[in-house]
Each structure stands twice: as structure tokens, then as C-alpha cells.
Design an enzyme around this catalytic site. Structure first.
Site, mmCIF file in Angstrom:
data_model
loop_
_atom_site.group_PDB
_atom_site.id
_atom_site.type_symbol
_atom_site.label_atom_id
_atom_site.label_comp_id
_atom_site.label_asym_id
_atom_site.label_seq_id
_atom_site.Cartn_x
_atom_site.Cartn_y
_atom_site.Cartn_z
ATOM 1 N N ASP A 9 3.547 2.460 2.845
ATOM 2 C CA ASP A 9 4.435 3.323 2.059
ATOM 3 C C ASP A 9 5.894 2.850 2.162
ATOM 4 O O ASP A 9 6.764 3.571 2.638
ATOM 5 C CB ASP A 9 4.307 4.777 2.502
ATOM 6 C CG ASP A 9 5.111 5.722 1.603
ATOM 7 O OD1 ASP A 9 5.369 5.364 0.449
ATOM 8 O OD2 ASP A 9 5.490 6.815 2.084
ATOM 9 N N GLU A 44 1.012 -0.872 -0.640
ATOM 10 C CA GLU A 44 2.192 -0.113 -1.060
ATOM 11 C C GLU A 44 3.470 -0.669 -0.403
ATOM 12 O O GLU A 44 4.245 0.054 0.214
ATOM 13 C CB GLU A 44 2.027 1.381 -0.768
ATOM 14 C CG GLU A 44 2.896 2.224 -1.675
ATOM 15 C CD GLU A 44 2.591 3.713 -1.612
ATOM 16 O OE1 GLU A 44 3.289 4.471 -2.321
ATOM 17 O OE2 GLU A 44 1.675 4.131 -0.873
ATOM 18 N N TYR A 128 -4.946 -1.898 -3.353
ATOM 19 C CA TYR A 128 -4.288 -0.598 -3.405
ATOM 20 C C TYR A 128 -4.720 0.040 -4.726
ATOM 21 O O TYR A 128 -4.153 -0.229 -5.777
ATOM 22 C CB TYR A 128 -2.771 -0.761 -3.316
ATOM 23 C CG TYR A 128 -1.995 0.536 -3.442
ATOM 24 C CD1 TYR A 128 -2.476 1.716 -2.896
ATOM 25 C CD2 TYR A 128 -0.768 0.576 -4.105
ATOM 26 C CE1 TYR A 128 -1.779 2.896 -3.014
ATOM 27 C CE2 TYR A 128 -0.045 1.745 -4.215
ATOM 28 C CZ TYR A 128 -0.552 2.905 -3.674
ATOM 29 O OH TYR A 128 0.157 4.087 -3.792
ATOM 30 N N ASP A 167 -6.366 0.868 0.639
ATOM 31 C CA ASP A 167 -6.279 2.270 0.249
ATOM 32 C C ASP A 167 -7.042 2.411 -1.058
ATOM 33 O O ASP A 167 -6.559 2.008 -2.112
ATOM 34 C CB ASP A 167 -4.800 2.650 0.089
ATOM 35 C CG ASP A 167 -4.603 4.066 -0.420
ATOM 36 O OD1 ASP A 167 -5.608 4.770 -0.655
ATOM 37 O OD2 ASP A 167 -3.432 4.467 -0.597
ATOM 38 N N ASN A 169 -7.932 5.314 -2.342
ATOM 39 C CA ASN A 169 -7.567 6.584 -2.982
ATOM 40 C C ASN A 169 -8.793 7.392 -3.391
ATOM 41 O O ASN A 169 -8.839 7.970 -4.482
ATOM 42 C CB ASN A 169 -6.651 6.331 -4.180
ATOM 43 C CG ASN A 169 -5.175 6.456 -3.806
ATOM 44 O OD1 ASN A 169 -4.784 7.413 -3.132
ATOM 45 N ND2 ASN A 169 -4.366 5.502 -4.240
ATOM 46 N N ASP A 240 -9.048 5.380 3.174
ATOM 47 C CA ASP A 240 -8.839 3.960 3.467
ATOM 48 C C ASP A 240 -10.117 3.403 4.086
ATOM 49 O O ASP A 240 -10.736 4.054 4.929
ATOM 50 C CB ASP A 240 -7.662 3.786 4.429
ATOM 51 C CG ASP A 240 -6.391 4.422 3.901
ATOM 52 O OD1 ASP A 240 -5.609 3.725 3.263
ATOM 53 O OD2 ASP A 240 -6.186 5.642 4.129
ATOM 54 N N ASP A 265 1.021 10.598 6.738
ATOM 55 C CA ASP A 265 0.655 9.647 5.703
ATOM 56 C C ASP A 265 -0.522 8.819 6.222
ATOM 57 O O ASP A 265 -1.369 9.345 6.942
ATOM 58 C CB ASP A 265 1.854 8.775 5.287
ATOM 59 C CG ASP A 265 1.674 8.198 3.872
ATOM 60 O OD1 ASP A 265 1.346 8.964 2.955
ATOM 61 O OD2 ASP A 265 1.862 6.985 3.690
ATOM 62 N N HIS A 266 -0.589 7.531 5.923
ATOM 63 C CA HIS A 266 -1.743 6.715 6.305
ATOM 64 C C HIS A 266 -1.654 6.234 7.746
ATOM 65 O O HIS A 266 -0.544 6.044 8.281
ATOM 66 C CB HIS A 266 -1.847 5.500 5.399
ATOM 67 C CG HIS A 266 -2.115 5.829 3.970
ATOM 68 N ND1 HIS A 266 -3.385 5.829 3.420
ATOM 69 C CD2 HIS A 266 -1.277 6.168 2.965
ATOM 70 C CE1 HIS A 266 -3.303 6.160 2.133
ATOM 71 N NE2 HIS A 266 -2.038 6.365 1.838
#
Length: 274
Positions: A9, A44, A128, A167, A169, A240, A265-266
Site C-alpha cells: 500500500d 500496490e 495485484y 493480492d 482481492n 492474499d 491492512d495487509h
């Protein structure tokens, strides 16, 4: 061999910002470095078309000396400083890197979402995956992406084994998020996205975390930043993954999340294989 994947991110924010969140991000980078991985995949990155600048490159080298860095960024007609992926691997490893375009709709092919490294005996793919977006505005395009990406991985797998990470999603099953009952129409857990992920696995791939851990509950890779207590309460999602070709699944020795401390977040994933 040890592989790590992390949606950072914003690489610039993690490497150069003085914010509290950036400090937490750098702690995670130190954790990754401490694992001494052979290959690192980052999603990202949000870098410019030109890639890491001198300051960012120097900061990367402090964390990961002795690694070659490959990247692809978002470029026109896509938004600037958006998405982007990066792979770092030990200097001396024979590798050929490509940033394929898979015929995806809208600007998805220009957002720097796939980076593939041919390591000779296998392909390593960092992805991603596009988010379906607020009000699912991008869901139809996401469905097309999922099919095309599955086709792409299958085409690689027809030549030699594949390790794919990133990721995605998508929380694949109800066990992959804390509150499935509230999220069947949320981006990342729609029936359409879950079906797309099932289709990908059915093309000859295995989710390495579930391979080793079965139906262990309450293990996630992402917690919403906007909800301050999401990580404290472990109200997360597993979106992920490390996937591998079915024919090399017996080589998987470790597949789990790394501890990212209080940072929401991740969190990074680690995969070890013979």
C-alpha cells in the site's frame, strides 16, 4: 526456496514518510528481511512510470542488499501512481522478467498488475488483482479479468510449473473472512468473484495455505484500516494467496502469514518449497 508476498500500500510512503504508519511499515519490511527470502513480491507499489527514484532505491537497498529489483508501474491511459507490482530476487539468480498484458478491459492492462519472472525451472507470477470497487462498479470487468488471468496462468502451466502469489482481492470461502453473513454483496466476496477464484484453482492450481492447514478458522491476511478495532478483534479477510501448480504441491513445506504487529491492512505471506 523461500518466497514472500506483501501488498505494501505505497512503497514510497513505507520507505520515505515520517508518519506513524510508515514506521510500522518499515517494521514489517525488517520482518521480511529477517526471513532471508530468496524472492519477494510486492503489490500496490504506487510508483511513477519511471519506477523507484534514487531515494526509494537507496532505502530498498538498505533493507534488501544483494537483491535485483524488477517492477512495473501504472502508465497512461491508466491513472498515475496507482497499483503497480515489484519483484526482488537474489543477485545471481538466472531470471527473465516480463510484464504481460492479458487483454483485460478498461485500463487494467496498463495498471502494472502482473509481473512474471521465468526462473528457468518454474514461473513466478506476482499479481495485484483489480478490486470490484465501491457499489461493485468494476465487477463486470473484474469477472473478465478473472477468466483472462486464469487463462494466462494455465498457459504458463502448460510449459512448466507455476508459483503465483499476490493480492487476489477475493475471500474464496466463508471461512476466509470473519463475517461472511454480512458480505455476500461486498467487493471481494461476491458469488461472481468467488466463482472466478474457484475456476482458477480448477485450472490446475492449489491454495497452499489450505493445502497445509485445512479448514483452520480465523486466520486472515487483511484488516480494514478504516475500522480501528478490526485487527484487535481479528475481524479480517484472507484475500492474499500463494498458489502453486498441482504437480508441485508435494514440495510445499510452509505457507502462512507473517506477523505484521499492530499495522492494519495487509500482512505478508511466506511460502517455503523444496
Amino acid at each position: 526456496m523461500k518466497f514472500i508476498s506483501w501488498n505494501i500500500d505505497s512503497l514510497n510512503a513505507a520507505l520515505t514518510s515520517d508518519s506513524d504508519r510508515a514506521a510500522l511499515s518499515r517494521q514489517v519490511l525488517s520482518t521480511i528481511a529477517g526471513e532471508d527470502p530468496d524472492v519477494i513480491a510486492i503489490q500496490e507499489t504506487k510508483l511513477s512510470v519511471a519506477g523507484p527514484n534514487k531515494k526509494q532505491d537507496a532505502a530498498l537497498k538498505e533493507f534488501f542488499p544483494g537483491y535485483q529489483v524488477e517492477w512495473v508501474s501504472s502508465q497512461p491511459p491508466a491513472r498515475k501512481g496507482y497499483a503497480g507490482t515489484m519483484v526482488l530476487f537474489r543477485e545471481g539468480m538466472e531470471a527473465k522478467t516480463t510484464a504481460p498484458r492479458i487483454g483485460a478491459p478498461d485500463t487494467m492492462d496498463y495498471e502494472g498488475r502482473i509481473l512474471t519472472v521465468d526462473f528457468g525451472d518454474y514461473y513466478f507470477v506476482n499479481v495485484y488483482t483489480p478490486n470490484a470497487g465501491s457499489e461493485l462498479k468494476r465487477l463486470a470487468d473484474r469477472q473478465i479479468w478473472d477468466k483472462l488471468y486464469a487463462d494466462y496462468l494455465a498457459s504458463l502451466d502448460s510449459k512448466k510449473p507455476v508459483i503465483a502469489c499476490g493480492d487476489f482481492n477475493c475471500a474464496h470461502e466463508e471461512i476466509d473472512l470473519a463475517h461472511p453473513e454480512n458480505n455476500h454483496f461486498s467487493a471481494g466476496f461476491t458469488d461472481e468473484e468467488r466463482e472466478g477464484f474457484t475456476n482458477l484453482l480448477n485450472r490446475g492450481f492449489v491454495d497452499t495455505f489450505r493445502l497445509l492447514h485445512g479448514d483452520i478458522p480465523s486466520v486472515y491476511s487483511w484488516w480494514a484500516q478504516r475500522i480501528r478495532t478490526s485487527k484487535i478483534n481479528n475481524s479480517g479477510w484472507r484475500i492474499d494467496y500463494f498458489l502453486v501448480s498441482d504437480r508441485i504441491k508435494e514440495r510445499v513445506r510452509r505457507s502462512e502469514m507473517l506477523d505484521s504487529g499492530p499495522r492494519q491492512d495487509h500482512t505478508p505471506l511466506v511460502l517455503e518449497m523444496d
